[in-house]
Design a protein around this motif. Sequence first.
Motif, PDB file in Angstrom:
ATOM      1  N   ALA A   5      -4.177  -5.344   1.737  1.00  0.00           N
ATOM      2  CA  ALA A   5      -4.246  -4.087   2.798  1.00  0.00           C
ATOM      3  C   ALA A   5      -5.395  -3.217   2.243  1.00  0.00           C
ATOM      4  O   ALA A   5      -6.092  -2.802   3.342  1.00  0.00           O
ATOM      5  N   GLN A   6      -5.584  -2.936   1.128  1.00  0.00           N
ATOM      6  CA  GLN A   6      -6.912  -2.414   0.456  1.00  0.00           C
ATOM      7  C   GLN A   6      -7.100  -3.070  -0.668  1.00  0.00           C
ATOM      8  O   GLN A   6      -6.192  -3.204  -1.494  1.00  0.00           O
TER       9      GLN A   6
ATOM     10  N   TYR B 168       0.120  -1.323   7.700  1.00  0.00           N
ATOM     11  CA  TYR B 168       0.011  -2.212   6.593  1.00  0.00           C
ATOM     12  C   TYR B 168       1.060  -2.291   5.624  1.00  0.00           C
ATOM     13  O   TYR B 168       1.444  -3.049   5.053  1.00  0.00           O
ATOM     14  N   ASN B 169       1.628  -0.814   5.284  1.00  0.00           N
ATOM     15  CA  ASN B 169       2.467  -0.688   4.327  1.00  0.00           C
ATOM     16  C   ASN B 169       3.880  -1.130   4.777  1.00  0.00           C
ATOM     17  O   ASN B 169       4.766  -1.314   3.814  1.00  0.00           O
TER      18      ASN B 169
ATOM     19  N   PHE C 157      -2.204   6.133  11.513  1.00  0.00           N
ATOM     20  CA  PHE C 157      -2.086   5.027  12.418  1.00  0.00           C
ATOM     21  C   PHE C 157      -1.712   3.539  11.996  1.00  0.00           C
ATOM     22  O   PHE C 157      -1.683   2.492  12.553  1.00  0.00           O
ATOM     23  N   CYS C 158      -1.562   3.626  10.593  1.00  0.00           N
ATOM     24  CA  CYS C 158      -1.467   2.230   9.929  1.00  0.00           C
ATOM     25  C   CYS C 158       0.081   1.512   9.600  1.00  0.00           C
ATOM     26  O   CYS C 158       0.930   2.436   9.155  1.00  0.00           O
TER      27      CYS C 158
ATOM     28  N   ARG D  31     -11.223   1.828  -0.324  1.00  0.00           N
ATOM     29  CA  ARG D  31     -11.197   3.222  -0.314  1.00  0.00           C
ATOM     30  C   ARG D  31     -11.844   3.354  -1.384  1.00  0.00           C
ATOM     31  O   ARG D  31     -11.810   2.707  -2.448  1.00  0.00           O
TER      32      ARG D  31
ATOM     33  N   CYS E  53       0.721  -1.242   0.084  1.00  0.00           N
ATOM     34  CA  CYS E  53      -0.053  -0.083  -0.087  1.00  0.00           C
ATOM     35  C   CYS E  53       0.922   1.336  -0.069  1.00  0.00           C
ATOM     36  O   CYS E  53       1.879   1.412   0.750  1.00  0.00           O
TER      37      CYS E  53
ATOM     38  N   TYR F 115       0.122   4.277   0.539  1.00  0.00           N
ATOM     39  CA  TYR F 115      -0.431   5.428   1.354  1.00  0.00           C
ATOM     40  C   TYR F 115       0.366   5.396   2.817  1.00  0.00           C
ATOM     41  O   TYR F 115       1.023   4.468   3.081  1.00  0.00           O
ATOM     42  N   GLN F 116       0.084   6.464   3.523  1.00  0.00           N
ATOM     43  CA  GLN F 116       0.830   6.511   4.872  1.00  0.00           C
ATOM     44  C   GLN F 116      -0.145   7.086   6.060  1.00  0.00           C
ATOM     45  O   GLN F 116       0.164   8.203   6.385  1.00  0.00           O
ATOM     46  N   CYS F 117      -1.455   6.429   6.075  1.00  0.00           N
ATOM     47  CA  CYS F 117      -2.283   6.997   7.035  1.00  0.00           C
ATOM     48  C   CYS F 117      -1.563   6.743   8.442  1.00  0.00           C
ATOM     49  O   CYS F 117      -0.822   5.808   8.576  1.00  0.00           O
TER      50      CYS F 117
HETATM   51  S1  SF4 Z   1      -3.775  -0.093   4.075  1.00  0.00           S
HETATM   52 FE1  SF4 Z   1      -5.446   1.513   4.490  1.00  0.00          FE
HETATM   53  S2  SF4 Z   1      -5.134   2.488   6.421  1.00  0.00           S
HETATM   54 FE2  SF4 Z   1      -3.231   1.456   5.819  1.00  0.00          FE
HETATM   55  S3  SF4 Z   1      -2.091   3.034   4.889  1.00  0.00           S
HETATM   56 FE3  SF4 Z   1      -2.998   2.053   3.145  1.00  0.00          FE
HETATM   57  S4  SF4 Z   1      -4.839   3.173   2.725  1.00  0.00           S
HETATM   58 FE4  SF4 Z   1      -4.023   3.796   4.707  1.00  0.00          FE
END
Ligand code: SF4
Length: 504
Positions: free
Chosen positions: A290-291, A253-254, A250-251, A323, A244, A246-248
């Motif tokens: 993850a998404q 998963y990446n 709290f997450c 998403r 993934c 993104y870098q949300c």
């Molecule tokens: S897995 Fe979802 S929550 Fe986690 S960084 Fe990627 S988009 Fe954001």
Amino acid sequence: MSEIKPKKVKSILYVRFPCWKIYPGGVIYVADFIHKQHPEIKQEILDLALVPKAERKQVLKSRVLAFAPDIVAFSWRNMQSFGPHPEDDALDVVMNFDHSPNLWQRIKAGISAVSIIYEYTASRVRNFAFMKMVRKLKPETKIVVGGTAVSIFGKYVIKKCPVNTVVVVGEGEPAMLSIVNGESTTIGECYCKDSQGKINYTNRTGNFNLSKLSAVDFEYVESIFPEITEYTDDFIGVHTKRGCPYQCHFCLYNKIEGHDQRYRDPIEVVNEIESLNKRYGVKKIWFTDAQFCSTRRSTHHVEDILDEIIRRKLKIQWTGYLRLNYLNLELARKMLDSGLASLDLSFTGTQEIINTLTLGYSLDQQMEAFQMFKDAGYTNQKVKLYMPLNAPGETPLTLQKTIERIKDLYQMFGRDNVLPFIFFIGIQPGTPVEKLLIKQGYLKKDYNPLTFNPFIIKRLLYNPKPLGRVIARSYLEAVKLLDSDSEYIGRATMDIIERKLRRV
Ligand code: SF4
Ligand code: B12
């Protein structure tokens, strides 16, 4: 990986550590992949989640002695499972203990908390004891440990593992293959403890080429894991991609899966679903990415998979984390036509919080995407909102705005179909939110994320005062009010929060 001797591996016993009953997809992918590379290796899977607690030690012992494997490969899914939500008793306990106005309720919660903490502690201690037992029974056997728990906490776990153990961080296929092949390096990330107890770390040098992950051969899997049928009535996890970008805040998963998005061949994904459906009558699929639907590129991949499900007329229902950034009407239609069971997604109703948490999307666009489902022929699929309530930056005003947006969703989909999950951020190691909260002094710099200290464990579930108290007391009031199944606890809680905030 200096300790891996190039001795030919002839047998592997995979042992899934106990956890709440859920399809053991990760270990199945690894075992299937190793079989395809080395069909001569004998493999078995022992799933301790299916064995009664009192019998686990004995069952493991007998299997190790009977099979005498060259490698015992443990799969560890959950370690720090504090993310209680309305469908988990622990939420009641935390809310009552910290915020109940009634002293007796707080005492009762304290007593329940002791048993939850005991179980939390004991399950981890037991897992290490299982590894130590194997080491004692078979001193020459290599132990490998993988799975999401060790992907997050690998560096802590290796310290407690017996000698001659490899802890695999992240995806297991390439690392397991290197171990089996006796190679001295792996493209996966590993911690290795040698026979003297010295720990070596090897960094990830690349990612596994996921297009090599063909559909699982369930005939083979069933031959080494006949108990697979115990899972086939419920959701079965199917992976379509990893990573993934993104870098949300709290997450992680990446970190578990890497930032680069890599894809499986859509045809292979659907072959896997079809064989689950034909062989076992599986009707419910959870896309465990993850998404499932995230970047623009991944949207095309999703579309290819859905097209293929529709083309083959597979009668399944599916879900996964979504998403809605790049949703369009056609894709929404295809999702519904291919069997979308529910919309599962993170939700907060203000752009301020979306930005603070760096979720990387626009609220207006997300609301339009919801409307697209409506326009595309939505019927009665549940809309599950995973809400990072009371995240850093939350104020009474942002919370009120979130409630307004949820009400828009009630209007759109019907109140009964919208399930706001009362969910809080769990602080996980290495995430931006952890860094922020250390900086703010909320957590100590040297705190132990795997601590058994209940007071620190509670802090890792981020729900600070003053809003934390409003949310908690609303939740407790909702629990008391609900005497039938006709209302959902999350909806009732949001109504009470709204009422309380109006009074502030
Ligand atoms: S897995 Fe979802 S929550 Fe986690 S960084 Fe990627 S988009 Fe954001
Ligand atoms: C999808 C998902 C769910 C879905 C599962 C749907 C389903 N039916 O399968 C739902 C929503 C139900 C769910 C629920 C929960 N989840 Co969840 N979930 C995930 C997610 C996103 C993917 C997991 C997955 O299936 N991946 C796909 C499979 C193929 O990969 P895998 O199992 O990781 O296996 C790979 C590697 O780990 C490794 N591997 C695995 N075993 C082995 C063994 C060996 C020997 C080797 C070498 C390698 C290896 O190789 C595999 C293939 O590459 C992860 C986060 C993530 N991105 O990984 C969280 C995650 C696993 N969940 C987590 C948690 C805590 C939970 C809950 C406890 C939440 C809650 N409070 O209720 C529940 C518990 C459910 C249960 N019964 O145990 C945590 C677990 C770690 C931890 N913090 O302790 C994670 C990591 C999220 C997080 N950041 O905290 N979850």
